[in-house]
Design a protein around this motif. Sequence first.
Motif, PDB file in Angstrom:
ATOM      1  N   ILE A   1       0.850  -1.206   0.000  1.00  0.00           N
ATOM      2  CA  ILE A   1       0.000   0.000   0.000  1.00  0.00           C
ATOM      3  C   ILE A   1       0.880   1.248   0.000  1.00  0.00           C
ATOM      4  O   ILE A   1       0.579   2.246  -0.667  1.00  0.00           O
ATOM      5  N   MET A   2       1.974   1.187   0.741  1.00  0.00           N
ATOM      6  CA  MET A   2       2.906   2.315   0.817  1.00  0.00           C
ATOM      7  C   MET A   2       3.484   2.648  -0.557  1.00  0.00           C
ATOM      8  O   MET A   2       3.667   3.814  -0.899  1.00  0.00           O
ATOM      9  N   GLN A   3       3.762   1.621  -1.350  1.00  0.00           N
ATOM     10  CA  GLN A   3       4.316   1.851  -2.683  1.00  0.00           C
ATOM     11  C   GLN A   3       3.275   2.386  -3.662  1.00  0.00           C
ATOM     12  O   GLN A   3       3.609   3.106  -4.598  1.00  0.00           O
ATOM     13  N   VAL A   4       1.992   2.033  -3.424  1.00  0.00           N
ATOM     14  CA  VAL A   4       0.928   2.442  -4.349  1.00  0.00           C
ATOM     15  C   VAL A   4       0.330   3.797  -3.961  1.00  0.00           C
ATOM     16  O   VAL A   4       0.147   4.683  -4.805  1.00  0.00           O
ATOM     17  N   PHE A   5       0.015   3.991  -2.667  1.00  0.00           N
ATOM     18  CA  PHE A   5      -0.711   5.182  -2.223  1.00  0.00           C
ATOM     19  C   PHE A   5       0.158   6.192  -1.477  1.00  0.00           C
ATOM     20  O   PHE A   5      -0.323   7.276  -1.142  1.00  0.00           O
ATOM     21  N   GLY A   6       1.378   5.845  -1.178  1.00  0.00           N
ATOM     22  CA  GLY A   6       2.269   6.812  -0.541  1.00  0.00           C
ATOM     23  C   GLY A   6       2.511   6.564   0.934  1.00  0.00           C
ATOM     24  O   GLY A   6       1.837   5.757   1.578  1.00  0.00           O
ATOM     25  N   ARG A   7       3.490   7.307   1.457  1.00  0.00           N
ATOM     26  CA  ARG A   7       3.914   7.121   2.849  1.00  0.00           C
ATOM     27  C   ARG A   7       2.883   7.668   3.835  1.00  0.00           C
ATOM     28  O   ARG A   7       2.647   7.085   4.897  1.00  0.00           O
ATOM     29  N   LYS A   8       2.291   8.804   3.512  1.00  0.00           N
ATOM     30  CA  LYS A   8       1.346   9.437   4.436  1.00  0.00           C
ATOM     31  C   LYS A   8       0.148   8.535   4.731  1.00  0.00           C
ATOM     32  O   LYS A   8      -0.263   8.392   5.889  1.00  0.00           O
ATOM     33  N   VAL A   9      -0.411   7.928   3.676  1.00  0.00           N
ATOM     34  CA  VAL A   9      -1.596   7.080   3.845  1.00  0.00           C
ATOM     35  C   VAL A   9      -1.293   5.928   4.798  1.00  0.00           C
ATOM     36  O   VAL A   9      -2.078   5.619   5.711  1.00  0.00           O
ATOM     37  N   VAL A  10      -0.130   5.291   4.607  1.00  0.00           N
ATOM     38  CA  VAL A  10       0.233   4.149   5.451  1.00  0.00           C
ATOM     39  C   VAL A  10       0.477   4.596   6.889  1.00  0.00           C
ATOM     40  O   VAL A  10       0.048   3.932   7.845  1.00  0.00           O
ATOM     41  N   PHE A  11       1.136   5.741   7.060  1.00  0.00           N
ATOM     42  CA  PHE A  11       1.413   6.217   8.409  1.00  0.00           C
ATOM     43  C   PHE A  11       0.110   6.548   9.138  1.00  0.00           C
ATOM     44  O   PHE A  11      -0.036   6.263  10.333  1.00  0.00           O
ATOM     45  N   MET A  12      -0.854   7.148   8.409  1.00  0.00           N
ATOM     46  CA  MET A  12      -2.169   7.406   9.012  1.00  0.00           C
ATOM     47  C   MET A  12      -2.848   6.092   9.397  1.00  0.00           C
ATOM     48  O   MET A  12      -3.452   5.979  10.468  1.00  0.00           O
ATOM     49  N   GLY A  13      -2.740   5.102   8.503  1.00  0.00           N
ATOM     50  CA  GLY A  13      -3.355   3.800   8.783  1.00  0.00           C
ATOM     51  C   GLY A  13      -2.763   3.136  10.016  1.00  0.00           C
ATOM     52  O   GLY A  13      -3.493   2.552  10.836  1.00  0.00           O
ATOM     53  N   ILE A  14      -1.447   3.237  10.163  1.00  0.00           N
ATOM     54  CA  ILE A  14      -0.779   2.656  11.332  1.00  0.00           C
ATOM     55  C   ILE A  14      -1.304   3.300  12.612  1.00  0.00           C
ATOM     56  O   ILE A  14      -1.632   2.617  13.591  1.00  0.00           O
TER      57      ILE A  14
END
Length: 701
Positions: free
Chosen positions: A53-66
């Motif tokens: 997901i990080m590679q597709v949607f970016g770092r911010k999205v994954v960090f928010m998800g975490i």
Amino acid sequence: MGTGLMLAFPAVLNPDITSTNGTGIHATADQASWLASSNGFSGIVGFFLLPNIMQVFGRKVVFMGINFLSALGFLIFAVADNVLCLFVARIVQGVPMCGVYVTTMLVGEYTDPKRRGYFTTVKKSCGAIGSLISHSLALRFTWKQVAAFSLIPNTISLILTFLWPESPSYLALTGKYDECEKSHSWLFGDTLRNKKDLEQLVATQMERKRLAVTKNNLKTVIRNLLKQDFIKPFCMIHLGNCILSVGTGLMLALPTVLHRDITSTNGTGIHATSDQVSWLASSNGFSGVVGFFLLPNIMQMFGRKFVFMGINFLAALGFLIFAIADNVPCLFVARIVQGVPMCGVFITTMLVGEYTDPKRRGYFTSAKKSCSAIGSLISHSLALRFTWKQVAAFSVIPNTVSLILTFLWPESPSYLALIGKYDECEKSHSWLFGNSLKSKSDLEQLVATQMERKRLAVTKNNFKTVIRKLLKKDFFKPFVIVSILTMLVDAVGRYYTFAYVVQILIEVTNDKYIAAYCAIGSDMLTFVALLMSSFVIRCVKRRTLLFVAGAICASLMLLTSLITFVKSHYDIGGSIHWWLTPSIILLNIFIANVGVIPASFAIMCEIFPLEHKGTGVCASGIVFTVLYTLVMKCTPLMMEKTGVEGTFGIYALIVTVGLVILYFILNETKDKTLVDIEKEIKGVKQPNCDIYLNDKPLIGS
């Protein structure tokens, strides 16, 4: 910080739900153990999903998800009314476990290279703060209230993430070069150097896209992971060395776990007297003398890899004997077997010197020492739940893993140059340090020095020649320095605090429960201190760090001695003594591990000339084993005869004398090549060395 709260939460939750509590939820011991580990299973799902997901949607999205999933887990904990809800909460929090790696990689992308190590260390320290907050809140509040409070850090982090720009690296990866430029400028500024870094980043990603192969199957992924520039410096060399240090920490801490049980009624059927216990703790020092005679000479004849494997094998064998022991003689056999590879304290430190770039030598030495603190912390933590036999069985694992990793190492370039295998030396040096101009210059200097040594070598090697060699300045001076540094490391508590910290704190507090928790705190402080030292030793000169930290340690030990003397003889300060003296002792442990211990080991790995390295390790090792045996044997005796005040007073005096001597004889070694240090020890005047910028010499010799 939220991660620290999550990791520490089982320590708050499990004691309550396995006994009568106000929440109405009760779990068996088996359910509680599965609850603590259940997030590991959902963590596997997270490790598969979130990086993609990080590679597709970016770092911010994954960090928010975490952050969202971690907070959601705490919310479910706070409103849970049955065991099933607890499992749901823990499993939800398991999905973002990959944040351990993802967020560390974000530091790399969002931070200037010069500050990357600093911010990574600060980030890890905040995890310890979260754990500390969780344990502290548990003293006053219920686990549901602790869970509710634990929502706050992840919620704040989630809100702050909305203010971030996207990572410039991700934007360059996806071809959004205009946005990449804006983000890079926002993060790093518009200096010439930063503009050049941006151009290089964009150019690299453009070139990657131009050469990209659309096929991206499993074979391609595995090939990328097996590239040398990813696995060789970390996975093969320093990871193996660090895992060995975890095993060393487990070995040093085992007496604390073992002695408590075998001196009282326990389930193993083994009972020992207090005298046998003190000899058991120090017995590995005697076999250590044998190891220091044998292994350094084997190292000079058969190479560094061979000896490193032997150290791991013997350490693992000792733990295995402990695990199956059924009488006191078996315990002595196990301890004596583990004594033979005690020279690994010096050998593995010297390996860091030979396998590491001079600028990173102090950093990796400190990281290695941090891992021994992790080993001690694991041992003391496991002892709260398991028997010493189970702890010993677990302790076989680190040395076994390290042994396997060692098979992937190249041989040391220094050793290959020493025995005249110059072609293999060139290949190994290139494999480790690359083919930059500076690396090639260092290689030429290494080979030239060993060729010159061989040309001047005298073939006759009788007793008189050996004695003359040992009395040469380039051997005798490093030997004296290393011996005094070893004495300092012993005196500030590198080894006796691992084995006797509980006993010392019981003497001070008269409360075994406070002492047990202080021992855990000591391990945590040691780990944090050694992590900090990775940064400190990179920035501060070795001499400055050693003398400042050493002076503070001597002062704190004298203060401990004075306070304890006043309390025991005049009964002054009784109301504050129970917390003040342990605090000073723990502060002393912290300062010692930030300064004295990492600086000492960094100097030890650098100071001996290559031709004397085997003999130097052997001679210094004999000093080490004698001092180690004396410390391990005499510390409990001094505690009995002179009390805490006498013991700390004696050690403070030893530290002070050692620092005074070193002030006049110790050279500065920071950021110098081993060849430069060797020439300085021999008194050879150095010409102006080449100064490199971006791999190009600025000033010639």
